[in-house]
Scaffold this motif. Structure first.
Motif, PDB file in Angstrom:
ATOM      1  N   TYR A  16      32.281  -1.983 -10.176  1.00 51.01           N
ATOM      2  CA  TYR A  16      31.597  -2.915  -8.972  1.00 51.01           C
ATOM      3  C   TYR A  16      30.644  -2.187  -8.294  1.00 51.01           C
ATOM      4  O   TYR A  16      30.603  -0.952  -8.473  1.00 51.01           O
ATOM      5  CB  TYR A  16      32.707  -3.208  -7.989  1.00 51.01           C
ATOM      6  CG  TYR A  16      33.701  -3.902  -8.503  1.00 51.01           C
ATOM      7  CD1 TYR A  16      33.607  -5.637  -8.424  1.00 51.01           C
ATOM      8  CD2 TYR A  16      34.802  -3.570  -9.351  1.00 51.01           C
ATOM      9  CE1 TYR A  16      35.018  -6.282  -8.911  1.00 51.01           C
ATOM     10  CE2 TYR A  16      35.982  -4.525  -9.798  1.00 51.01           C
ATOM     11  CZ  TYR A  16      35.838  -5.733  -9.495  1.00 51.01           C
ATOM     12  OH  TYR A  16      36.770  -6.609 -10.191  1.00 51.01           O
ATOM     13  N   VAL A  17      29.825  -2.740  -7.722  1.00 46.81           N
ATOM     14  CA  VAL A  17      28.514  -2.060  -6.716  1.00 46.81           C
ATOM     15  C   VAL A  17      28.875  -2.652  -5.707  1.00 46.81           C
ATOM     16  O   VAL A  17      28.894  -3.708  -5.309  1.00 46.81           O
ATOM     17  CB  VAL A  17      27.179  -2.382  -7.438  1.00 46.81           C
ATOM     18  CG1 VAL A  17      26.774  -3.699  -7.743  1.00 46.81           C
ATOM     19  CG2 VAL A  17      26.095  -1.483  -6.575  1.00 46.81           C
ATOM     20  N   TYR A  45      24.974   0.861  -2.443  1.00 44.42           N
ATOM     21  CA  TYR A  45      25.674   2.041  -1.619  1.00 44.42           C
ATOM     22  C   TYR A  45      26.371   2.850  -2.618  1.00 44.42           C
ATOM     23  O   TYR A  45      26.392   4.166  -2.412  1.00 44.42           O
ATOM     24  CB  TYR A  45      26.369   1.578  -0.777  1.00 44.42           C
ATOM     25  CG  TYR A  45      25.782   1.198   0.633  1.00 44.42           C
ATOM     26  CD1 TYR A  45      24.432   0.661   0.725  1.00 44.42           C
ATOM     27  CD2 TYR A  45      26.461   1.226   1.865  1.00 44.42           C
ATOM     28  CE1 TYR A  45      23.970   0.145   1.798  1.00 44.42           C
ATOM     29  CE2 TYR A  45      26.003   0.990   3.265  1.00 44.42           C
ATOM     30  CZ  TYR A  45      24.669   0.507   3.006  1.00 44.42           C
ATOM     31  OH  TYR A  45      23.939  -0.069   4.224  1.00 44.42           O
ATOM     32  N   CYS A  46      27.158   2.335  -3.583  1.00 42.40           N
ATOM     33  CA  CYS A  46      28.055   3.036  -4.320  1.00 42.40           C
ATOM     34  C   CYS A  46      28.538   2.187  -5.562  1.00 42.40           C
ATOM     35  O   CYS A  46      28.501   0.910  -5.529  1.00 42.40           O
ATOM     36  CB  CYS A  46      29.132   3.888  -3.680  1.00 42.40           C
ATOM     37  SG  CYS A  46      30.246   2.807  -2.883  1.00 42.40           S
ATOM     38  N   LEU A  47      29.146   2.821  -6.546  1.00 46.22           N
ATOM     39  CA  LEU A  47      30.035   2.234  -7.459  1.00 46.22           C
ATOM     40  C   LEU A  47      31.339   2.499  -7.189  1.00 46.22           C
ATOM     41  O   LEU A  47      31.655   3.441  -6.930  1.00 46.22           O
ATOM     42  CB  LEU A  47      29.658   2.718  -8.868  1.00 46.22           C
ATOM     43  CG  LEU A  47      27.892   2.461  -9.400  1.00 46.22           C
ATOM     44  CD1 LEU A  47      27.743   3.293 -10.729  1.00 46.22           C
ATOM     45  CD2 LEU A  47      27.853   0.827  -9.490  1.00 46.22           C
ATOM     46  N   LYS A  48      32.351   1.415  -7.735  1.00 51.77           N
ATOM     47  CA  LYS A  48      33.490   1.628  -7.358  1.00 51.77           C
ATOM     48  C   LYS A  48      34.159   1.120  -8.886  1.00 51.77           C
ATOM     49  O   LYS A  48      33.829   0.088  -9.321  1.00 51.77           O
ATOM     50  CB  LYS A  48      34.091   0.934  -6.311  1.00 51.77           C
ATOM     51  CG  LYS A  48      35.788   1.082  -6.131  1.00 51.77           C
ATOM     52  CD  LYS A  48      36.082   0.593  -4.832  1.00 51.77           C
ATOM     53  CE  LYS A  48      37.632   0.571  -4.571  1.00 51.77           C
ATOM     54  NZ  LYS A  48      38.151   1.687  -4.491  1.00 51.77           N
ATOM     55  N   MET A  49      35.115   1.765  -9.270  1.00 52.11           N
ATOM     56  CA  MET A  49      36.070   1.242 -10.423  1.00 52.11           C
ATOM     57  C   MET A  49      37.292   0.607  -9.994  1.00 52.11           C
ATOM     58  O   MET A  49      38.035   1.589  -9.122  1.00 52.11           O
ATOM     59  CB  MET A  49      36.066   2.233 -11.661  1.00 52.11           C
ATOM     60  CG  MET A  49      37.066   1.840 -12.736  1.00 52.11           C
ATOM     61  SD  MET A  49      37.389   3.029 -13.724  1.00 52.11           S
ATOM     62  CE  MET A  49      36.302   2.328 -15.302  1.00 52.11           C
ATOM     63  N   LEU A  51      27.176  -6.213   3.809  1.00 50.92           N
ATOM     64  CA  LEU A  51      27.685  -5.480   2.900  1.00 50.92           C
ATOM     65  C   LEU A  51      28.649  -6.557   1.899  1.00 50.92           C
ATOM     66  O   LEU A  51      29.435  -7.398   2.395  1.00 50.92           O
ATOM     67  CB  LEU A  51      28.588  -4.167   3.280  1.00 50.92           C
ATOM     68  CG  LEU A  51      27.854  -3.297   4.068  1.00 50.92           C
ATOM     69  CD1 LEU A  51      28.654  -2.134   4.783  1.00 50.92           C
ATOM     70  CD2 LEU A  51      26.819  -2.559   3.067  1.00 50.92           C
ATOM     71  N   ARG A  52      28.379  -6.189   0.604  1.00 52.38           N
ATOM     72  CA  ARG A  52      29.142  -7.376  -0.252  1.00 52.38           C
ATOM     73  C   ARG A  52      29.531  -6.140  -1.404  1.00 52.38           C
ATOM     74  O   ARG A  52      29.090  -5.173  -1.770  1.00 52.38           O
ATOM     75  CB  ARG A  52      28.351  -8.340  -0.808  1.00 52.38           C
ATOM     76  CG  ARG A  52      27.827  -8.923   0.527  1.00 52.38           C
ATOM     77  CD  ARG A  52      28.053 -10.615   0.127  1.00 52.38           C
ATOM     78  NE  ARG A  52      28.736 -11.077  -1.044  1.00 52.38           N
ATOM     79  CZ  ARG A  52      28.714 -12.289  -1.510  1.00 52.38           C
ATOM     80  NH1 ARG A  52      27.566 -13.000  -1.176  1.00 52.38           N
ATOM     81  NH2 ARG A  52      29.637 -12.772  -2.380  1.00 52.38           N
ATOM     82  N   ILE A  53      30.459  -6.788  -2.169  1.00 50.46           N
ATOM     83  CA  ILE A  53      30.860  -6.012  -3.635  1.00 50.46           C
ATOM     84  C   ILE A  53      30.819  -7.051  -4.591  1.00 50.46           C
ATOM     85  O   ILE A  53      30.906  -8.210  -4.509  1.00 50.46           O
ATOM     86  CB  ILE A  53      32.218  -5.457  -3.544  1.00 50.46           C
ATOM     87  CG1 ILE A  53      32.527  -4.382  -4.756  1.00 50.46           C
ATOM     88  CG2 ILE A  53      33.195  -6.694  -3.547  1.00 50.46           C
ATOM     89  CD1 ILE A  53      33.573  -3.246  -4.130  1.00 50.46           C
ATOM     90  N   TYR A  54      30.001  -6.472  -5.539  1.00 56.76           N
ATOM     91  CA  TYR A  54      29.684  -7.239  -6.926  1.00 56.76           C
ATOM     92  C   TYR A  54      30.148  -6.788  -8.259  1.00 56.76           C
ATOM     93  O   TYR A  54      30.060  -5.562  -8.428  1.00 56.76           O
ATOM     94  CB  TYR A  54      28.012  -7.533  -7.071  1.00 56.76           C
ATOM     95  CG  TYR A  54      27.276  -7.743  -5.751  1.00 56.76           C
ATOM     96  CD1 TYR A  54      27.077  -9.092  -5.670  1.00 56.76           C
ATOM     97  CD2 TYR A  54      26.798  -6.938  -4.832  1.00 56.76           C
ATOM     98  CE1 TYR A  54      26.459  -9.657  -4.484  1.00 56.76           C
ATOM     99  CE2 TYR A  54      26.193  -7.286  -3.716  1.00 56.76           C
ATOM    100  CZ  TYR A  54      26.122  -8.917  -3.580  1.00 56.76           C
ATOM    101  OH  TYR A  54      25.307  -9.287  -2.211  1.00 56.76           O
ATOM    102  N   GLY A  55      30.999  -7.605  -8.916  1.00 56.80           N
ATOM    103  CA  GLY A  55      31.356  -6.998 -10.274  1.00 56.80           C
ATOM    104  C   GLY A  55      29.965  -6.782 -11.123  1.00 56.80           C
ATOM    105  O   GLY A  55      29.388  -7.864 -11.384  1.00 56.80           O
ATOM    106  N   ALA A  78      31.614   6.565   1.135  1.00 60.15           N
ATOM    107  CA  ALA A  78      32.509   5.721   0.202  1.00 60.15           C
ATOM    108  C   ALA A  78      33.880   5.904   0.221  1.00 60.15           C
ATOM    109  O   ALA A  78      34.755   4.863   0.440  1.00 60.15           O
ATOM    110  CB  ALA A  78      32.030   5.729  -1.111  1.00 60.15           C
ATOM    111  N   LYS A  79      34.434   7.098   0.138  1.00 61.05           N
ATOM    112  CA  LYS A  79      35.900   7.390   0.202  1.00 61.05           C
ATOM    113  C   LYS A  79      36.302   7.067   1.579  1.00 61.05           C
ATOM    114  O   LYS A  79      37.435   6.397   1.408  1.00 61.05           O
ATOM    115  CB  LYS A  79      36.169   8.874   0.024  1.00 61.05           C
ATOM    116  CG  LYS A  79      37.535   9.184  -0.152  1.00 61.05           C
ATOM    117  CD  LYS A  79      37.744  10.520  -0.412  1.00 61.05           C
ATOM    118  CE  LYS A  79      39.110  10.965  -0.507  1.00 61.05           C
ATOM    119  NZ  LYS A  79      39.316  12.362  -1.083  1.00 61.05           N
ATOM    120  N   ASP A  80      35.717   7.433   2.721  1.00 62.03           N
ATOM    121  CA  ASP A  80      36.267   6.881   3.887  1.00 62.03           C
ATOM    122  C   ASP A  80      36.294   5.340   4.003  1.00 62.03           C
ATOM    123  O   ASP A  80      37.176   4.795   4.671  1.00 62.03           O
ATOM    124  CB  ASP A  80      35.274   7.914   5.122  1.00 62.03           C
ATOM    125  CG  ASP A  80      35.697   9.057   5.116  1.00 62.03           C
ATOM    126  OD1 ASP A  80      36.713   9.553   4.724  1.00 62.03           O
ATOM    127  OD2 ASP A  80      34.537   9.752   5.948  1.00 62.03           O
TER     128      ASP A  80
END
Length: 160
Positions: free
Chosen positions: A19-20, A9-13, A30-34, A56-58
C-alpha cells in the motif's frame, strides 16, 4: 479507472499486499491506496513539502493494519487466547503493543493498545473460538453482533 495526483509519504506491506500512504491532493487528506489497484504510475514534475514531523512507524502504531480511521479512539483491549493458541499468539503477536497480563494452562490474557478498526475486528473473527475479547465491552458487543449475523446467514436456506 481515473487519474489523480498524490503526494506519497510511505509504503506499507499488510496481508501480503503493498500500500502507499499518501496525501490525496484533490481531497487534501491522507489516504491509503492498494498498489495492486494501480494501472499506471507517473512521476510528475510537481513537488510537495514532506512533513518533517511525519514518522510512519509512529503514525501506524495505533492501527492494526491499513484501515486508517482516526475517529476511532485508541483503546485498551484485552484478548483471551485459549489452550495451545496462547503459544501461537506469543510467537506471532497481533500488534506491537501486545503484552501478556496473565497465563495458565487453559488460557492467556493479552493486552493491546490500538484503535479497533474494521481490519482488526476481521482479524479477531478469523481466530474463531480460539480467542475471546475480554475488554472493552463495546468491542465484545461488536464481536457478538458479527457472530450473530454469521449464525443467521447459516441458519437461512441457501439461495441458488
Amino acid at each position: 479507472s481515473y487519474t489523480f495526483p498524490i503526494a506519497p509519504y510511505c509504503l506499507k506491506m499488510f496481508q501480503k499486499r503493498w500500500y502507499v500512504f499518501a496525501l490525496s491532493i484533490n481531497e487534501d487528506r491522507l489516504r491509503i491506496y492498494g498498489l495492486d489497484r494501480f494501472e499506471n504510475i507517473e512521476i510528475t514534475k510537481d513537488h510537495f513539502k514532506f512533513p518533517s514531523d511525519f514518522n510512519a512507524k509512529d503514525y501506524f502504531s495505533s492501527f492494526f493494519g491499513v484501515v486508517i480511521d482516526e475517529d476511532i479512539p485508541l483503546q485498551r483491549i484485552v484478548v483471551r487466547a485459549f489452550g495451545a493458541h496462547q503459544h501461537y499468539m506469543r510467537s506471532l503477536p497481533l500488534h506491537l503493543s501486545q503484552k501478556e497480563l496473565y497465563s495458565c494452562n487453559e488460557y492467556a490474557d493479552l493486552e493491546l493498545t490500538l484503535r479497533p478498526t474494521y481490519d482488526f475486528i476481521m482479524e479477531l473473527q478469523s481466530y474463531g473460538t480460539m480467542i475471546e475479547v475480554v475488554e472493552p465491552q463495546s468491542l465484545r458487543q461488536i464481536m457478538k453482533c458479527c457472530i450473530s449475523d454469521l449464525c443467521r446467514l447459516y441458519e437461512a436456506p441457501m439461495m441458488k
